[in-house]
Design a protein around this motif. Structure first.
Motif, PDB file in Angstrom:
ATOM      1  N   TRP A 175       0.841  -1.195   0.000  1.00  0.00           N
ATOM      2  CA  TRP A 175       0.000   0.000   0.000  1.00  0.00           C
ATOM      3  C   TRP A 175       0.875   1.244   0.000  1.00  0.00           C
ATOM      4  O   TRP A 175       2.007   1.229   0.482  1.00  0.00           O
ATOM      5  N   HIS A 176       0.328   2.312  -0.575  1.00  0.00           N
ATOM      6  CA  HIS A 176       1.002   3.611  -0.551  1.00  0.00           C
ATOM      7  C   HIS A 176      -0.055   4.673  -0.264  1.00  0.00           C
ATOM      8  O   HIS A 176      -1.160   4.617  -0.818  1.00  0.00           O
ATOM      9  N   PRO A 177       0.233   5.646   0.607  1.00  0.00           N
ATOM     10  CA  PRO A 177      -0.778   6.638   0.972  1.00  0.00           C
ATOM     11  C   PRO A 177      -1.233   7.537  -0.185  1.00  0.00           C
ATOM     12  O   PRO A 177      -2.236   8.240  -0.052  1.00  0.00           O
ATOM     13  N   GLN A 178      -0.527   7.501  -1.307  1.00  0.00           N
ATOM     14  CA  GLN A 178      -0.936   8.296  -2.463  1.00  0.00           C
ATOM     15  C   GLN A 178      -1.677   7.459  -3.508  1.00  0.00           C
ATOM     16  O   GLN A 178      -1.786   7.861  -4.662  1.00  0.00           O
ATOM     17  N   TRP A 179      -2.207   6.337  -3.070  1.00  0.00           N
ATOM     18  CA  TRP A 179      -3.095   5.544  -3.920  1.00  0.00           C
ATOM     19  C   TRP A 179      -4.542   5.802  -3.512  1.00  0.00           C
ATOM     20  O   TRP A 179      -4.862   5.848  -2.316  1.00  0.00           O
TER      21      TRP A 179
END
Length: 352
Positions: free
Chosen positions: A244-248
Motif C-alpha cells: 500500500w502507498h498513501p498516495q493511492w
C-alpha cells in the motif's frame, strides 16, 4: 547474435535497428519503423529471428508514444528522439505482434531462442503487455463515457442502473481529499460528479465496483493504518510495488481488493492498478487513466467485446453481470450475451 533478456531492447538485432534509426534523417525514421512492422506481416513462413526482433522493437517505439506505453530509456534504444509516428502505425504494430505470437512456435530460430526455454511464457507476457498498450481505446471525456454506460443500463438492465448512486456532494469530496492529503485527479472528480459509487454491491463493472466518497476514505484509512504496522510499507521491493502507498486512491473496491489510482509524482501519475488484501499492488496490466478504462467499459457495452477478458452478460433477472468470456450460466441459471447498441442501430430500416 547476442540476446541477453526478454525485452524489446535486449538483443543485438534490436540495437542494430535502433542504430540505423539514429543514422537516418529524422523525416525518414517513421518509414523505417513502418518497414519493420510491415515486413513481419508480409514475410513468408517461416520467418527468421531478425524479422521478429525488429518488428517487436518497432512496436515498442510505437507504444511508447501512447498512454500506458513505457518510455524508451534503455541505453540500447535509439540515442536520438523518435519523431511523432503516424497514427495508423498503432494498428499495424498490434497486427504485427499478433503475427509474431501466432508464428513464434513455428519458426526454428525462435523455438531455440524462446519457445523451447523456460522464459517463453515471460516473453509472451511482454508481448501481451505491449499489445495491450497498442489497443487501448482513445479516451473519451469521463462524463461522456458515463452517459453511454447509463444509457445502456437504463435500456437493457434497469435494475442494475437503479443501483448507481446520484452525484457526490462536492463538500464531501473536498473533505475526503483534505483527510487523505491527496488531491483527486480530474477523471475521478468527473466520475464522482456522475455517480457517488453504488447504493449496494453489484457486478456492473469488469473489475471491482466503484465506491462512494465515504467508501474511498474508509478503505484508504484502513490500508494506511494496516501498512503503518509494516516496515517501509510504501517502499517498493526491487521491481515490486509495495502492499500500500498513501498516495493511492481506491476508487473501486470489493472484499478488500481494490482498483487504485496512482497519484505519486512521475509519468505514471493517474494510472490504474490493482491491489489485493494479501498481495502487492500491480500496475503493468492496469490502465493509463480512469478515462481510458471507462471508455473501454462503454465500448464493450455498446459494441460488444471484453475488458481484460470479462464480457458483459445479462442474468435471467435482467441484471448486468461481467464474467469470463464464453460463460453460458451463473449458478445454474443461463446467461445471455449483453445486447449491442451498434447491432440495434445497424438493424434499423433506412428512412425512405
Amino acid at each position: 547474435m547476442g540476446t541477453w533478456d526478454i525485452g524489446p531492447f535486449s538483443d543485438d538485432t534490436a540495437a542494430d535497428f535502433y542504430a540505423s534509426l539514429d543514422a537516418t534523417a529524422e523525416a525518414d525514421r517513421p518509414g523505417l519503423v513502418r518497414d519493420a512492422l510491415v515486413r513481419v506481416l508480409g514475410s513468408e513462413d517461416p520467418f527468421g529471428q531478425h524479422v521478429v526482433v525488429e518488428a517487436v522493437a518497432a512496436a515498442a517505439l510505437v507504444a511508447a508514444q501512447y498512454p500506458g506505453g513505457r518510455p524508451v530509456t534503455s541505453p540500447y534504444g535509439p540515442g536520438l528522439p523518435v519523431p511523432a509516428l503516424p497514427a495508423d502505425l498503432r494498428e499495424i504494430a498490434a497486427l504485427a505482434l499478433d503475427r509474431v505470437e501466432a508464428k513464434a512456435s513455428e519458426a526454428a530460430e525462435l523455438r531455440v531462442l524462446w519457445a523451447e526455454t523456460e522464459r517463453y511464457l515471460h516473453w509472451r507476457r511482454r508481448l501481451d503487455l505491449l499489445r495491450r498498450v497498442l489497443t487501448f481505446p482513445t479516451p473519451q471525456p469521463v462524463p461522456r463515457s458515463w452517459a453511454r454506460i447509463d444509457s445502456w443500463m437504463q435500456r437493457h438492465a434497469p435494475a442494475s442502473y437503479a443501483l448507481l448512486a446520484p452525484p457526490a456532494d462536492p463538500a464531501e469530496v473536498e473533505a475526503a481529499q483534505e483527510a487523505m492529503g491527496v488531491r483527486f485527479p480530474a477523471d475521478l472528480l468527473h466520475s464522482l460528479a456522475c455517480h457517488d459509487g453504488l447504493t449496494e454491491w453489484a457486478n456492473v463493472f469488469p473489475d471491482q465496483p466503484p465506491v462512494s466518497v465515504a467508501g474511498i476514505l474508509d478503505h484508504w484509512q484502513m490500508c494506511v493504518e494496516i501498512a503503518g504496522d509494516a516496515s517501509d510499507p510504501s517502499e517498493p521491493h526491487g521491481d515490486e510495488e509495495p502492499w500500500w502507498h498513501p498516495q493511492w486512491i481506491p476508487w473501486a473496491q470489493s472484499d478488500g481488493d481494490a482498483q487504485i489510482i496512482d497519484m505519486r509524482e512521475g509519468p505514471g501519475q493517474g494510472r490504474l492498478g490493482s491491489t489485493a488484501h494479501d498481495d502487492r499492488a500491480h500496475f503493468e496490466d492496469g490502465w493509463p487513466s480512469l478515462a481510458v478504462y471507462l471508455t473501454a467499459v462503454a465500448d464493450a457495452l455498446d459494441n460488444g467485446g471484453n475488458v481484460d477478458g470479462d464480457t458483459p452478460y445479462l442474468t435471467k433477472e435482467g441484471e448486468l453481470w461481467w464474467t469470463s468470456t464464453n460463460r453460458t450460466e451463473l449458478n445454474g441459471a443461463p446467461l445471455t450475451g449483453a445486447p449491442r447498441t451498434e447491432r440495434e442501430t445497424d438493424s434499423t430500416p433506412p428512412h425512405p
